[in-house]
Design a protein around this motif. Structure first.
Motif, PDB file in Angstrom:
ATOM      1  N   ALA A  90     -16.495  -5.870  -6.159  1.00 16.12           N
ATOM      2  CA  ALA A  90     -17.180  -6.356  -4.961  1.00 16.12           C
ATOM      3  C   ALA A  90     -17.217  -7.882  -4.892  1.00 16.12           C
ATOM      4  N   ASP A  91     -17.012  -8.549  -6.040  1.00 17.71           N
ATOM      5  CA  ASP A  91     -17.059 -10.011  -6.075  1.00 17.71           C
ATOM      6  C   ASP A  91     -15.704 -10.656  -5.803  1.00 17.71           C
ATOM      7  N   LEU A  92     -14.643  -9.847  -5.762  1.00 17.22           N
ATOM      8  CA  LEU A  92     -13.296 -10.401  -5.681  1.00 17.22           C
ATOM      9  C   LEU A  92     -13.112 -11.291  -4.451  1.00 17.22           C
ATOM     10  N   CYS A  93     -13.637 -10.881  -3.314  1.00 22.25           N
ATOM     11  CA  CYS A  93     -13.439 -11.614  -2.063  1.00 22.25           C
ATOM     12  C   CYS A  93     -14.533 -12.631  -1.777  1.00 22.25           C
ATOM     13  N   ARG A  94     -15.418 -12.860  -2.712  1.00 25.07           N
ATOM     14  CA  ARG A  94     -16.512 -13.809  -2.484  1.00 25.07           C
ATOM     15  C   ARG A  94     -16.222 -15.111  -3.238  1.00 25.07           C
ATOM     16  N   ARG A  95     -15.175 -15.811  -2.789  1.00 25.51           N
ATOM     17  CA  ARG A  95     -14.773 -17.057  -3.439  1.00 25.51           C
ATOM     18  C   ARG A  95     -13.876 -17.840  -2.483  1.00 25.51           C
ATOM     19  N   THR A  96     -13.742 -19.126  -2.743  1.00 27.59           N
ATOM     20  CA  THR A  96     -12.810 -19.966  -2.005  1.00 27.59           C
ATOM     21  C   THR A  96     -11.764 -20.503  -2.968  1.00 27.59           C
ATOM     22  N   VAL A 126      -3.601   2.414  -0.856  1.00 25.23           N
ATOM     23  CA  VAL A 126      -2.261   1.850  -0.914  1.00 25.23           C
ATOM     24  C   VAL A 126      -1.459   2.628  -1.947  1.00 25.23           C
ATOM     25  N   ARG A 127      -0.231   2.973  -1.576  1.00 25.74           N
ATOM     26  CA  ARG A 127       0.662   3.663  -2.501  1.00 25.74           C
ATOM     27  C   ARG A 127       1.949   2.873  -2.638  1.00 25.74           C
ATOM     28  N   THR A 128       2.354   2.598  -3.865  1.00 23.97           N
ATOM     29  CA  THR A 128       3.618   1.938  -4.142  1.00 23.97           C
ATOM     30  C   THR A 128       4.030   2.302  -5.556  1.00 23.97           C
ATOM     31  N   ASP A 129       5.233   1.964  -5.940  1.00 23.09           N
ATOM     32  CA  ASP A 129       5.713   2.253  -7.284  1.00 23.09           C
ATOM     33  C   ASP A 129       4.941   1.393  -8.288  1.00 23.09           C
ATOM     34  N   GLY A 130       4.021   1.994  -9.013  1.00 26.81           N
ATOM     35  CA  GLY A 130       3.204   1.263  -9.968  1.00 26.81           C
ATOM     36  C   GLY A 130       1.731   1.265  -9.618  1.00 26.81           C
ATOM     37  N   PHE A 131       1.372   1.651  -8.386  1.00 26.47           N
ATOM     38  CA  PHE A 131      -0.039   1.716  -7.996  1.00 26.47           C
ATOM     39  C   PHE A 131      -0.233   2.742  -6.892  1.00 26.47           C
ATOM     40  N   ASP A 132      -1.290   3.540  -7.041  1.00 29.67           N
ATOM     41  CA  ASP A 132      -1.674   4.518  -6.027  1.00 29.67           C
ATOM     42  C   ASP A 132      -3.191   4.628  -6.091  1.00 29.67           C
ATOM     43  N   GLY A 133      -3.870   3.982  -5.142  1.00 29.65           N
ATOM     44  CA  GLY A 133      -5.333   4.010  -5.178  1.00 29.65           C
ATOM     45  C   GLY A 133      -5.941   3.119  -4.120  1.00 29.65           C
ATOM     46  N   GLU A 134      -7.222   2.822  -4.298  1.00 29.07           N
ATOM     47  CA  GLU A 134      -7.955   2.001  -3.349  1.00 29.07           C
ATOM     48  C   GLU A 134      -7.718   0.511  -3.641  1.00 29.07           C
ATOM     49  N   ALA A 135      -7.213  -0.200  -2.664  1.00 26.32           N
ATOM     50  CA  ALA A 135      -7.039  -1.641  -2.768  1.00 26.32           C
ATOM     51  C   ALA A 135      -8.228  -2.339  -2.117  1.00 26.32           C
ATOM     52  N   VAL A 136      -8.625  -3.463  -2.692  1.00 22.62           N
ATOM     53  CA  VAL A 136      -9.709  -4.272  -2.128  1.00 22.62           C
ATOM     54  C   VAL A 136      -9.111  -5.182  -1.060  1.00 22.62           C
ATOM     55  N   VAL A 137      -9.667  -5.138   0.152  1.00 20.00           N
ATOM     56  CA  VAL A 137      -9.133  -5.923   1.264  1.00 20.00           C
ATOM     57  C   VAL A 137      -9.988  -7.169   1.474  1.00 20.00           C
ATOM     58  N   CYS A 138      -9.330  -8.326   1.535  1.00 19.01           N
ATOM     59  CA  CYS A 138      -9.993  -9.600   1.832  1.00 19.01           C
ATOM     60  C   CYS A 138      -9.373 -10.190   3.096  1.00 19.01           C
ATOM     61  N   THR A 139     -10.150 -10.975   3.815  1.00 19.75           N
ATOM     62  CA  THR A 139      -9.615 -11.779   4.910  1.00 19.75           C
ATOM     63  C   THR A 139      -9.828 -13.245   4.575  1.00 19.75           C
ATOM     64  N   PRO A 155     -10.898 -19.566   2.069  1.00 20.18           N
ATOM     65  CA  PRO A 155     -12.170 -18.891   1.824  1.00 20.18           C
ATOM     66  C   PRO A 155     -12.017 -17.385   2.010  1.00 20.18           C
ATOM     67  N   LEU A 156     -12.152 -16.629   0.941  1.00 18.91           N
ATOM     68  CA  LEU A 156     -11.990 -15.175   1.008  1.00 18.91           C
ATOM     69  C   LEU A 156     -13.296 -14.516   1.437  1.00 18.91           C
ATOM     70  N   SER A 157     -13.162 -13.483   2.276  1.00 21.99           N
ATOM     71  CA  SER A 157     -14.312 -12.692   2.715  1.00 21.99           C
ATOM     72  C   SER A 157     -13.985 -11.220   2.551  1.00 21.99           C
ATOM     73  N   GLY A 187      -2.916 -18.745  -8.644  1.00 14.80           N
ATOM     74  CA  GLY A 187      -4.187 -18.848  -7.936  1.00 14.80           C
ATOM     75  C   GLY A 187      -4.790 -17.529  -7.525  1.00 14.80           C
ATOM     76  N   LEU A 188      -3.946 -16.504  -7.283  1.00 14.58           N
ATOM     77  CA  LEU A 188      -4.462 -15.211  -6.861  1.00 14.58           C
ATOM     78  C   LEU A 188      -4.412 -14.169  -7.973  1.00 14.58           C
ATOM     79  N   MET A 189      -4.332 -14.609  -9.200  1.00 17.33           N
ATOM     80  CA  MET A 189      -4.486 -13.706 -10.337  1.00 17.33           C
ATOM     81  C   MET A 189      -5.964 -13.732 -10.705  1.00 17.33           C
ATOM     82  N   ILE A 190      -6.724 -12.782 -10.160  1.00 13.64           N
ATOM     83  CA  ILE A 190      -8.185 -12.850 -10.181  1.00 13.64           C
ATOM     84  C   ILE A 190      -8.770 -11.735 -11.031  1.00 13.64           C
TER      85      ILE A 190
END
Length: 259
Positions: A157-163, A185-198, A176-178, A148-151
């Motif tokens: 900018a559209d990632l968090c505009r869905r339910t 965010v830095r981790t083994d395999g990713f270092d960059g800007e993460a999109v934050v949703c609530t 409902p994502l906003s 469900g969260l493989m988006i």
């Protein structure tokens, strides 16, 4: 409801994505699960995917101080097909044990609709007077807790505009994502800007209105950090923060989608 909502949500938020259209090669993601800053669990997922099909297999286990209180072990898997930017599950399965008690769920789906559902132990019959059942009409346009969260949004900018309408065999909840900006965010395999949703948990069916867990979760804000998988346009959770009655439950990827 605390198991049905928090457990379902945690399962959903541990989902792993992989490059759409890539050669079928397994990718590995490892999450550390912490409660009020203390390690309580570990989850590992392996994904294989090509231009037409995907498969995710995962394990979850308690760890650290949690083992002194409650021992939990579980497996989960999902497989399906890829249609454009959508990952459509055909089969979802979950099985776990906690303190000697076991639960399992097995779903068959077609184009976002539930074809069949089997859970163990079976639902109580008759159901409690305050139980809100899942109606058949609520089992269309749903996603399973893993894929469900493989988006793959048209643009970040559209990632968090869905339910997300999530169903695990027991409960149907809406998430409902906003949008809530970006964060490094830095981790083994990713270092960059993460999109934050609530998001907040909106129960639809498969719960009791008298549940203390439901009363606690109602209106509580959950935060999700999504990271892109290379240049594929697919995003997956790299970090999650979920309120619980004893403090925040955090999931953080120590390894994110690596061969």
């Amino acid at each position: 409801m605390l198991r049905a909502a928090t457990g379902l949500l945690a399962s959903a938020l541990l989902a792993l994505a992989a490059p759409v259209g890539a050669e079928a090669a397994p990718l590995r993601t490892v999450y550390t699960i912490s409660l009020i800053g203390l390690p309580v669990g570990r989850a590992e997922f392996r994904t294989t995917i090509d231009a037409r099909r995907f498969k995710v297999e995962g394990t979850l286990s308690s760890a650290g101080l949690a083992e002194l209180v409650s021992s939990t072990r579980g497996t989960s898997s999902v497989s399906g097909r890829i249609a454009g930017r959508r990952l459509l599950a055909d089969r979802y399965a979950l099985a776990y044990t906690s303190d000697g008690k076991s639960w399992s769920s097995d779903l068959s789906l077609r184009s976002g609709s539930v074809v069949s559902s089997k859970v163990a132990p079976p639902a109580r019959n008759p159901a409690p007077a305050d139980f809100v059942p899942v109606r058949r009409a609520q089992l269309t346009s749903v996603v399973d807790p893993l894929s469900g969260l493989m988006i793959a949004p048209e643009k970040p900018a559209d990632l968090c505009r869905r339910t997300l309408n999530v169903y695990d065999g027991w409960s149907r909840i809406d998430l409902p994502l906003s949008p809530a900006g970006t964060e490094r965010v830095r981790t083994d395999g990713f270092d960059g800007e993460a999109v934050v949703c609530t998001t907040t948990v909106r129960p639809v069916g498969g719960y009791r209105t008298s549940s203390n867990g439901l009363r606690f979760l109602r209106g509580k804000v959950i935060r999700l950090w999504f990271a892109p998988i290379g240049d594929t346009g697919v995003y997956a959770p790299v970090r999650v923060r979920i309120p619980t009655e004893v403090g925040p439950l955090s999931l953080a990827a120590s390894t994110f989608a690596k061969p």
